[in-house]
Structure formats: C-alpha cells, structure tokens
Design a protein around this motif. Structure first.
Motif, mmCIF file in Angstrom:
data_model
loop_
_atom_site.group_PDB
_atom_site.id
_atom_site.type_symbol
_atom_site.label_atom_id
_atom_site.label_comp_id
_atom_site.label_asym_id
_atom_site.label_seq_id
_atom_site.Cartn_x
_atom_site.Cartn_y
_atom_site.Cartn_z
ATOM 1 N N ARG A 57 -8.754 0.419 -6.212
ATOM 2 C CA ARG A 57 -8.090 -0.881 -6.169
ATOM 3 C C ARG A 57 -6.912 -0.819 -5.213
ATOM 4 O O ARG A 57 -6.349 0.251 -4.971
ATOM 5 C CB ARG A 57 -7.574 -1.270 -7.552
ATOM 6 C CG ARG A 57 -8.625 -1.329 -8.642
ATOM 7 C CD ARG A 57 -7.965 -1.549 -9.988
ATOM 8 N NE ARG A 57 -8.921 -1.508 -11.089
ATOM 9 C CZ ARG A 57 -8.568 -1.484 -12.365
ATOM 10 N NH1 ARG A 57 -7.281 -1.526 -12.712
ATOM 11 N NH2 ARG A 57 -9.502 -1.450 -13.316
ATOM 12 N N ALA A 58 -6.511 -1.972 -4.696
ATOM 13 C CA ALA A 58 -5.314 -2.046 -3.853
ATOM 14 C C ALA A 58 -4.065 -1.819 -4.702
ATOM 15 O O ALA A 58 -3.980 -2.298 -5.843
ATOM 16 C CB ALA A 58 -5.239 -3.400 -3.163
ATOM 17 N N TRP A 59 -3.099 -1.099 -4.138
ATOM 18 C CA TRP A 59 -1.812 -0.852 -4.810
ATOM 19 C C TRP A 59 -0.774 -1.710 -4.092
ATOM 20 O O TRP A 59 -0.187 -1.301 -3.099
ATOM 21 C CB TRP A 59 -1.477 0.631 -4.727
ATOM 22 C CG TRP A 59 -0.265 1.039 -5.499
ATOM 23 C CD1 TRP A 59 0.398 0.334 -6.437
ATOM 24 C CD2 TRP A 59 0.431 2.284 -5.372
ATOM 25 N NE1 TRP A 59 1.464 1.037 -6.928
ATOM 26 C CE2 TRP A 59 1.503 2.246 -6.299
ATOM 27 C CE3 TRP A 59 0.245 3.414 -4.600
ATOM 28 C CZ2 TRP A 59 2.395 3.305 -6.426
ATOM 29 C CZ3 TRP A 59 1.126 4.472 -4.729
ATOM 30 C CH2 TRP A 59 2.193 4.424 -5.643
ATOM 31 N N LYS A 60 -0.600 -2.915 -4.625
ATOM 32 C CA LYS A 60 0.188 -3.909 -3.903
ATOM 33 C C LYS A 60 1.684 -3.636 -3.942
ATOM 34 O O LYS A 60 2.412 -4.022 -3.029
ATOM 35 C CB LYS A 60 -0.112 -5.309 -4.474
ATOM 36 C CG LYS A 60 -1.556 -5.741 -4.249
ATOM 37 C CD LYS A 60 -1.826 -7.115 -4.838
ATOM 38 C CE LYS A 60 -3.277 -7.516 -4.599
ATOM 39 N NZ LYS A 60 -3.587 -8.857 -5.190
ATOM 40 N N GLY A 69 -5.949 3.337 11.330
ATOM 41 C CA GLY A 69 -4.674 3.312 12.046
ATOM 42 C C GLY A 69 -3.571 2.661 11.254
ATOM 43 O O GLY A 69 -2.708 1.976 11.795
ATOM 44 N N ARG A 70 -3.556 2.910 9.942
ATOM 45 C CA ARG A 70 -2.559 2.272 9.087
ATOM 46 C C ARG A 70 -2.429 3.038 7.775
ATOM 47 O O ARG A 70 -3.280 3.876 7.421
ATOM 48 C CB ARG A 70 -2.934 0.824 8.802
ATOM 49 C CG ARG A 70 -4.227 0.652 8.029
ATOM 50 C CD ARG A 70 -4.605 -0.816 7.820
ATOM 51 N NE ARG A 70 -3.616 -1.531 7.030
ATOM 52 C CZ ARG A 70 -2.802 -2.461 7.518
ATOM 53 N NH1 ARG A 70 -2.861 -2.799 8.799
ATOM 54 N NH2 ARG A 70 -1.927 -3.073 6.745
ATOM 55 N N VAL A 71 -1.382 2.739 7.036
ATOM 56 C CA VAL A 71 -1.178 3.289 5.698
ATOM 57 C C VAL A 71 -1.999 2.464 4.711
ATOM 58 O O VAL A 71 -1.938 1.232 4.713
ATOM 59 C CB VAL A 71 0.311 3.249 5.304
ATOM 60 C CG1 VAL A 71 0.479 3.669 3.844
ATOM 61 C CG2 VAL A 71 1.131 4.166 6.207
ATOM 62 N N LEU A 72 -2.772 3.182 3.888
ATOM 63 C CA LEU A 72 -3.541 2.523 2.835
ATOM 64 C C LEU A 72 -2.915 2.878 1.496
ATOM 65 O O LEU A 72 -2.766 4.054 1.158
ATOM 66 C CB LEU A 72 -5.000 2.978 2.865
ATOM 67 C CG LEU A 72 -5.786 2.698 4.153
ATOM 68 C CD1 LEU A 72 -7.215 3.208 4.017
ATOM 69 C CD2 LEU A 72 -5.786 1.214 4.484
ATOM 70 N N ALA A 73 -2.557 1.873 0.730
ATOM 71 C CA ALA A 73 -1.986 2.066 -0.595
ATOM 72 C C ALA A 73 -3.033 1.659 -1.625
ATOM 73 O O ALA A 73 -3.421 0.495 -1.708
ATOM 74 C CB ALA A 73 -0.710 1.241 -0.768
ATOM 75 N N ARG A 74 -3.525 2.668 -2.387
ATOM 76 C CA ARG A 74 -4.627 2.419 -3.315
ATOM 77 C C ARG A 74 -4.324 2.994 -4.691
ATOM 78 O O ARG A 74 -3.594 3.988 -4.817
ATOM 79 C CB ARG A 74 -5.931 3.055 -2.813
ATOM 80 C CG ARG A 74 -6.278 2.817 -1.376
ATOM 81 C CD ARG A 74 -6.539 1.359 -1.071
ATOM 82 N NE ARG A 74 -7.660 0.808 -1.811
ATOM 83 C CZ ARG A 74 -8.004 -0.473 -1.774
ATOM 84 N NH1 ARG A 74 -7.311 -1.333 -1.044
ATOM 85 N NH2 ARG A 74 -9.050 -0.907 -2.472
#
Length: 812
Positions: free
Chosen positions: A609-612, A591-596
């Motif tokens: 990896r996380a895309w901060k 239920g959210r945007v994932l930035a990877r």
C-alpha cells in the motif's frame, strides 16, 4: 590362509607406539592392507580396554571391511567383528571390532561422552576429510583430554598430508612403504577433443585397455549418469567372456556385492564412482581406467544452497585410483589425460569443512557445548560461513539468539537428518517422514516436471503412478526412500500439519518463492535470492511455491523440485514471521522515492500500500540513496565552491575534506539535514547544493577561505567577476581595458589568477598569468592590431599609467 601384506611389516611398531603414547598416524598406500590388518592386530595385542571402533566414510566399505575381517577370523559377521551403518547393524555381545559409518560415532559421543565400553577409535581413510570425520576426531580429542586419557586414537590414510594431523593429535607417524604390486601408468598422447563426450572417450579407452592387457578392469567415472551412458556405449562391444557391472552408492547392496565379487568366469569391467577409490578390494582387477573427473558437493553460503560440481581429480585421488590395479597383482592404469596435464592437477581435494554445508556441524557443536575456537579441528570452519549456519539454526528454532542450543535443537540433533528436514519431521504430521526421506535421496524422477507432488504420488503407489503418467521412477531409490520413511516414522509421533507445501515450507522457510511479474517464470525467494523455472513446466505460472531443490547457482538458481503453497497456508504456518513494514526506498527504475506500507514474509511482499504520511526524515534517507546512485552533479556555483575548498585543503591539511569520494561517503552527516522536499531525480537536478556545502564549514573556516580563496575578483572599476577554479587553477575573463593601470598580478592561495583578456567584442585576445610581463612585451603587438579594429576604444602606449575603463570614445 592368511597371506602377507605390506602393512604387516610395521604392525609390531604400530602396536608399540600405541602402547607408548596411545595415538598414531599411519600412512599406507593402496593395497597395503591397513583397513583389515590394523584393527585385528590391535585386537590380538589386547591393547584396547573395550571395543575397537573403526570409522569408514562409506556404507559399502564398512560392510566389506567387516566381512573381510570376519572371514580372516573364520567367523560370521556380527560375532567378533560387526558393523553399524544407517538403518542396519550386525553386532552382538561378543563384538570387539565394530566398523561404523562416520555419523554413528558422533551420535555415540553425544549420547555418552565418556564412550563407555570403547577402548580405541580408528579413523580410516581420513584423507577424505569429511565433515563427520573432522568432527569425530575433534570430539574424540576433547573426550580423551577431559574424560578418557586411556582412549586410543588412530588416523589412517593412503594419501594423507600427515604432519598437520600428527601435530593436532600429538602423535607419531608410521609409514608403510611401497605398493603391494607395481602399477604401470599410461597417459594419452594428446588431450581429449573438447567436442568428444566423456563417456565415449572412456569407453574407447576401456576397450583399448582390455585389448592390450589381461585381467578385469575398474573404470572410474564421476557419477551414475556417466556410468549409465558409458555402460550403454560398451554394451555389445566387449569381448564375449567379459561381464559389465555398475558400482555407485545408490545401488542396492546385492548389486554392489556382485560388482566387487570375483568374476565367475572370464573377466569383468566395473564402472564405478569414487566409492571404489578406497577400502575396497575388487577381486581380479588388473586394469584401472581413470576418466579424471570427480563429483563434489559445494556449498554457497550466499545462496544457502549446495550444488554438485564435476571437477578434475586431484593428484591424491589419481594415486588412490591407480593403486586399485595393484591390490592383488601387477597392473596398469590408463589415464584420460596427458602427462603434461597431470602437472596442473591440484595436490589434494578440498576438505568438506572448507566447501560443505556447516549447518549440521553448527548444531552438533551447540549440542556438545563447544565453539569452533575451543575444539581441535584440523581445519577450523570459516567464521563467516559458520555464522551463516547458525543463522539457519536460529531460523529453525534450534538455537536461541545467543547461539545456545534449545530443547527443540536437541530433538533435531537426535534425528539422522539435515537440521532442516529434522525440523520438518519434528513439527510436521505423519506424512513428514516420507517427505524427509524423499528430499534426503536423489530425485526418483529425473527429467520430470519439478512438482514434488509427483514424487510423493510415485512413492505411495508406484503401479498406479506408472499407469497414469507413463513414467518409470528409479526403483532402487524408491525402495530406499520407503525404508528410510519407515525408520523415521518409528522415531517420531508429532501430530502436526501434513499438507506437502506446508511441510516443505517448515524445512525451507527461506525458499518460499513468489512469481515475479512478467512472461518469464522467475521467482523471488523469501531469503532474498532469485530462482528460475523452465517456461514449459506445468508449475511455471504458480504464484507461490516452496523450492525444495535448486542447482545452487548464486546468480539465479534453477528450480529442480518445488511444491505449491497457498498464501493461506503460508499465513497459518508463519504467523509470527509475517508483519507490516513501512519502507521508504529509492527506485532506480522510477527515479524517485517510493513510500510504501508492505506486509512481508522475509523478502516476499504479500500486500503493498502507499504510505502517504511517511516522515520527512525517512523520505530524505531514501533520497540519499538516490543521490549515491545519481552522483552529486553540482551546478556551476556549487562546483566553484567545491573547487575553492579543495584549493584551501591543498594548502591547509586541517581544512575539511571536499574530495568527491569523501563527500559521497559522508552524505549522511552533511547533506541529509538539507534534503527536505527532494523526492525525485528532477528535484535533485535543480537542488541547490551550496547551503549544504557551506554548512560543512564553521565561521572561522569560512572567513579563512573567503580571504585566501575568494569567490570573486574585484576589478579596478569595482565590478565583481566570479573566479572559475576548474582543475584547481583560478581563472577569470574580462575586458583588457578594465585592467589598465594594474601593475601587480593578482594571486589566490599563492597561485596566479589566469586572466583571459577580451577585446571590446568579448573575444579572447591574450591569456596571461603575468600582467606586468604582458604590458612590457606582447601588449605593443596587441595594441597595433586592436587600434585598427576598434578605433573608438582607448589603446594607450603605456597601459600601466592609463585609467581602467569600459567606455568607448564619443562619435565625432
């Protein structure tokens, strides 16, 4: 001694037509003799300036046709009449009639387009509509039109819809009437019970036929597995003078010869696949038993996989099969279906060009330098499926980005393999031919674990494999694999990788599978599809593999064969196809945007990896997908705005569209600029839509809407009340005393505002869309009731003359 056959009656006309126009479509029922008599008649008439090439769809039929013609001439095969099939040839400098399987002709044309030394090409059993036959005819028509106007072309079949072929070839049609002998059909009186196995039903029907009629029997079944089970059901139940023979394409040729040769004594029963439908005369057959099933390869372009499906026979196939009983004498045909069921059969089987894998066809056309639109196909290939095939070839490096053939593509076309396997052999090491031969054939270890390594081990050392695993491979297939591997090895010399997993990945880069998280052995394939493996299989916990054989289920394919692959091998094999990709995506589960930031090979994620520091625009675009899934969910204020705009649109068709469908379709243009900061479903729930909705209107449109469809109603006391526009009908609720003195009912966009008049206690008293009418009619009754309940509030006799108020009388 040469005996008479029905086809003999039209041979003179056939030769005359060929002399006149050089082309002919010939229809002749089973047993008419077209396969052996037409080429010999053309040879005797000396109308072909060179060899006569006749195409047969199957190797057994090609050998049998050549042997029968040679026998007619009293010669050995390889003299005047010879044959060429994959891996075998019997021809000489004296050969004038050459029977070939269909792929041979394609190679002849591609290597020498003017077909030197060839005077005629005959397409036998063209009704089967294999890809190679369709391509061969298209190429021959191209050759005849541009290079060889003297090339004779003949299409022959027993059950051919001749008109389209004749139009394509610009050829006359000749028909040989009648069957050699009459065949009496017998249908079931009631359908086979759904609970009864096919093999048991066929065995029972065969025994009934043998008990009722004389002669040997030909029993049609869909595949080898059904043949083996029916063979087991018949063992020990046949009459003592009856021998039993299987007949299918994967058998050694010596065993096939035994099946088609005359019985030495008594009679025989031949259990055959569709290999016996055409071109073969099996001596002594007077009985046909038809199980009514056929096995076909069906290609799913969405999954890029072919699968074998078992279906009902068509009427054309049933006719062909029945004709086998009338080749040498009157016969009977026992059908495993009722006469009523026959009416539901399709007329003809689908052409392979409609349901098959088009990758090989796309490669051959690229090598020829033509497109489907430029070629004369009986049925043109489907444009979308042809593009899918080209995509595979580009992935293999056989075509460039403009779909032009590359030097590598030319090398692949020269190998007698599917382009995937040809690519593996061309760039792989010395073990690649063996693996290609294994993957080209049926599984030698049916029912075994999926590990392809077991098949390689069995081929390399059959005896040691049997001792170690106590499992017996299918020996005829093992023999064919070894022979094919030797032939392929003689054609290649590349010094490339030999690791089985790497070789398999070269052939199937879109079928590299990574195990998904969870208890079930499910895999995501690099091409984006899903696949599943039995939990009990030893490879169920492998993290990375190459699926070399799948059942083709478009939803989730079942892995039937696979080989392990390490991530290091994957990286070494495809360094240019592995790269880092930044991705902002909406996760329905979270239920959210994932930035990877992800390192990927096709659909596979090798590292994550996380895309901060993801750009706000990328986050907003991902959030937009979430909005599409969740829906607009406007709050009360936004709902009122949308309702006002829709009322305005109904009255003015130049006004912007605020329908829900249009708003969802155009989210990118009006919502995206306002989405900054929203990343979750909770953010969206509290999001204020009104600024984005208002921004869809220019200043003039806003003024027009505010005037015609106002957001509020101003009471005589100056109080503003929000108008509710649900169901496109304006509504407000207010105290009755607040509209004293109002003698004209308010309207919005020509629609009366619905007033819900409230008591001093805020309870509904009256709903009206005609306030003057209410004053003149129902008000008196309301006044009488309300005066007693609310004596401190004014209830004048004439409300049209009273002043509006919200005050009560002071207490005494």
């Amino acid at each position: 001694m040469r005996f008479s056959l029905p086809i003999d009656n039209i041979l003179t006309d056939a030769i005359a037509q060929l002399r006149a126009c050089g082309r002919l479509v010939l229809q002749a029922p089973p047993g008419a003799g077209k396969t052996t008599r037409v080429p010999l008649a053309m040879l005797e008439a000396d109308i072909a300036p060179g060899k006569i090439i006749m195409l047969e769809p199957r190797r057994l039929a090609a050998r049998a046709a050549a042997e029968r013609m040679a026998d007619t001439l009293g010669e050995a095969v390889g003299d005047t009449v010879g044959y060429r099939i994959r891996g075998e040839a019997k021809t000489s400098g004296a050969t004038r009639i050459e029977v070939v399987t269909e792929g041979i002709l394609t190679r002849m044309i591609q290597s020498q387009p003017d077909l030197p030394g060839v005077g005629a090409v005959i397409f036998d059993e063209f009704h089967e509509r294999s890809l190679n036959a369709d391509l061969g005819l298209a190429l021959c028509l191209d050759v005849a039109g541009a290079l060889r106007d003297d090339l004779l072309l003949v299409a022959m079949s027993a059950t051919l819809d001749a008109a389209p072929i004749a139009r394509l070839m610009d050829a006359p049609i000749l028909t040989s009437e009648g069957r050699a002998f009459e065949v009496t059909p017998h249908w079931l009186t009631k359908p086979v019970a759904k609970t009864q196995r096919l093999e048991r039903a066929v065995a029972d029907l065969t025994l009934q036929a043998l008990d009722t009629d004389d002669g040997s029997a030909l029993v049609f079944l869909p595949g080898e597995a059904e043949i083996r089970r029916t063979q087991a059901a018949l063992q020990g139940a046949l009459p003592p003078d009856t021998t039993l023979h299987p007949l299918y394409g994967a058998m050694p040729f010596k065993e096939q010869r035994k099946a088609i040769a005359p019985a030495q004594s008594g009679r025989k029963v031949v259990l055959a696949t569709s290999i016996a439908e055409t071109s073969l005369t099996i001596e002594g057959i007077r009985i046909v038993v038809d199980a009514g099933r056929a096995r076909r390869a069906e290609f799913d372009p969405g999954s890029g996989m072919s699968r074998l499906i078992t279906t009902r026979v068509t009427r054309a196939e049933a006719t062909q099969r029945m004709g086998r009983a009338g080749r040498v004498a009157p016969g009977v045909c026992y059908k495993l279906w009722t006469k009523g069921e026959e009416g539901a059969l399709l007329s003809h089987p689908p052409a392979e060009i409609d349901v098959g894998d088009l990758t090989g066809l796309a490669l051959e056309l690229a090598l020829w330098g033509g497109t489907p639109e430029q070629m004369q196909f009986v049925t043109p290939p489907h444009a979308g499926r042809f593009e899918e095939a080209q995509t595979v070839l580009k992935m293999l490096g056989a075509l460039d980005e403009k779909a032009q053939i590359t030097a590598h593509g030319k090398a692949l076309a020269a190998l007698p393999l599917h382009p995937r396997l040809a690519h593996m052999v061309a760039v792989g090491g010395s073990d690649a031919p063996l693996l290609a031969a294994i993957l080209s054939e049926r599984d030698i270890l049916r029912g075994a674990p999926v590990d392809l390594s077991l098949r390689i081990e069995a081929i390399k050392n059959l005896g040691a494999f049997h001792v170690k695993h106590n499992r017996e491979p299918h020996r005829p297939t093992v023999t064919r694999v070894r022979e094919e591997a030797r032939r392929l090895k003689s054609k290649t010399s590349t010094k490339g990788p030999n690791a089985p997993g790497v070789l398999a990945a070269l052939a199937y880069p879109d079928r590299v599978g990574a195990r998904r998280a969870g208890d079930q052995p499910r895999f995501l394939l690099s091409g984006g599809k899903g696949a599943v493996m039995p939990e009990s299989d030893p490879m169920a916990n492998i993290s990375l593999l190459v699926a070399t054989d799948l059942d083709g289920d478009p939803r989730e394919a079942r892995i039937r064969q696979a080989i392990p692959l390490s991530q290091a091998e994957l990286r070494d094999t495809f360094p240019n196809q592995i790269g880092w990709h930044d991705a902002c995506v909406w996760s329905r589960r979270d239920g959210r945007v994932l930035a990877r930031r992800q390192e990927k090979f096709g659909a596979l994620i090798l590292e994550d990896r996380a895309w901060k520091d993801a750009p706000a625009e990328d986050v907003a675009r991902a959030m937009l997908e979430g909005v599409r899934q969740i829906g607009l969910t406007p709050d009360d204020k936004a709902q009122r705005f949308i309702a006002r705009a829709r009322l305005m649109q109904a009255a003015d068709d130049t006004f912007p569209d605020f329908s829900e469908q249009h708003l969802i379709q155009t989210l990118d243009s009006w919502l995206l600029p306002h989405l900054n900061g929203a990343r979750t479903a909770a953010d969206w729930k509290s999001f204020d839509l009104c600024p984005a909705l208002r921004a869809r209107l220019d200043w003039d449109q806003t003024q027009r809407m505010d005037a015609a469809v106002p957001s509020h109603f101003t009471t005589p006391l100056g109080r503003k009340i929000a108008i509710d526009y649900d169901d496109a009908r304006p509504r407000i609720s207010l105290r009755l005393q607040e509209v004293f003195g109002v003698t004209r009912h308010p309207q919005v966009a020509g629609t009366p505002v619905q007033f819900t008049l409230l008591s001093p206690a805020q309870r509904p008293i009256q709903v009206t869309e005609d306030l003057p009418g209410f004053w003149a009619s129902s008000y008196a009754d309301v006044r009488k009731d309300m005066r007693g309940r609310y004596p401190r509030h004014p209830w004048p006799e004439d409300p049209t003359q009273a002043d509006p108020t919200l005050r009560a009388k002071p207490r005494k």
